[in-house]
Scaffold this active site. Sequence first.
Site, short mmCIF file in Angstrom:
data_model
loop_
_atom_site.label_atom_id
_atom_site.label_comp_id
_atom_site.label_asym_id
_atom_site.label_seq_id
_atom_site.Cartn_x
_atom_site.Cartn_y
_atom_site.Cartn_z
N GLU A 231 0.83 -1.21 0.00
CA GLU A 231 0.00 0.00 0.00
C GLU A 231 0.86 1.25 0.00
O GLU A 231 0.60 2.21 -0.74
CB GLU A 231 -0.92 0.03 1.23
CG GLU A 231 -1.81 1.27 1.26
CD GLU A 231 -2.59 1.43 2.55
OE1 GLU A 231 -2.82 2.58 2.96
OE2 GLU A 231 -2.96 0.41 3.16
N SER B 172 1.71 -10.35 7.36
CA SER B 172 0.66 -9.35 7.65
C SER B 172 1.11 -8.33 8.69
O SER B 172 1.28 -8.65 9.87
CB SER B 172 -0.61 -10.06 8.13
OG SER B 172 -1.56 -9.11 8.56
N SER B 173 1.28 -7.07 8.25
CA SER B 173 1.66 -6.01 9.20
C SER B 173 0.48 -5.67 10.11
O SER B 173 0.64 -5.39 11.30
CB SER B 173 2.14 -4.77 8.46
OG SER B 173 1.18 -4.32 7.54
#
Length: 292
Positions: A131, A226-227
């Site tokens: 993102e 996954s952050s």
Amino acid sequence: MINIEIDNGSGFCFGVTTAIKKAEEELAKGNTLYCLGDIVHNGRECDRLKQLGLITINHEEFKNLKNAKVLLRAHGEPPSTYEIAKQNNIEIIDATCPVVLRLQQRIKQEYDKNDNPKKQIAIFGKNGHAEVLGLVGQTQGTAIVIETPEEIQKLDFNNDIRLYSQTTKSLEGFRKIVEYTNENISKNATFEYHDTICRQVANRMPNIQNFAKQHELILFVCGKKSSNGRVLFDQCKSVNHNSYLIEDASEIDLKQVEVAKSIGICGATSTPKWLMEECRDAILNHLREKKE
């Protein structure tokens, strides 16, 4: 009798659900479909879609692809990706999350103003995250990425600052950056900030804390990439030290579940519900076998 509860608030967010639905619909037609990067940061879900025919490619492979159909995941992409698609006759199925898309547009509008050559566009986010790469791309690579409130020193407080945030970052961290910048910005410079954190994600933090408090043992199911998962897991751990991050049922410590009276199973915005259910069923099957 053991109590096992799956958190109703855990599981795919709207953006991920939409991206996966678009992939499934296209694959059901029997068409060849590529996905630029992992559709979701969860290995098991990616494996499931791979079995349905989804082909995951990286950006280098994308550059060399021609006359194909490619899905863009919820994280979004920089303008350069769309330019390559046009040049290579690639049909794009755009599953960029609407929240991310609006954020991209806002950052691009700010960048295009050209009102001050020394103006700094800052993004509170994780360096290298899909993102964030898409957001930085709206500024031709000039935006400054701040991973933690401590990195605020990267900015020059004598010049104008425009602050945005990756949609899945913590509200607390963002507020710390805003507070520090307000206190330290020069009188000759301006500071504007835009709280662009997705509330669907942000609201999960207090909710998951409440869930973690209600159980003796917490199993947080999440992919290692996954952050968002790491942030939510830390919230569980902060209120219940007996919280454990696992990728799937194979990582469950069966000795722990044998003595626990109450087990809570939860996960990230990238964790499919079926995977949490699989973990619950594995525990129940183990306890049943042990009784027999």
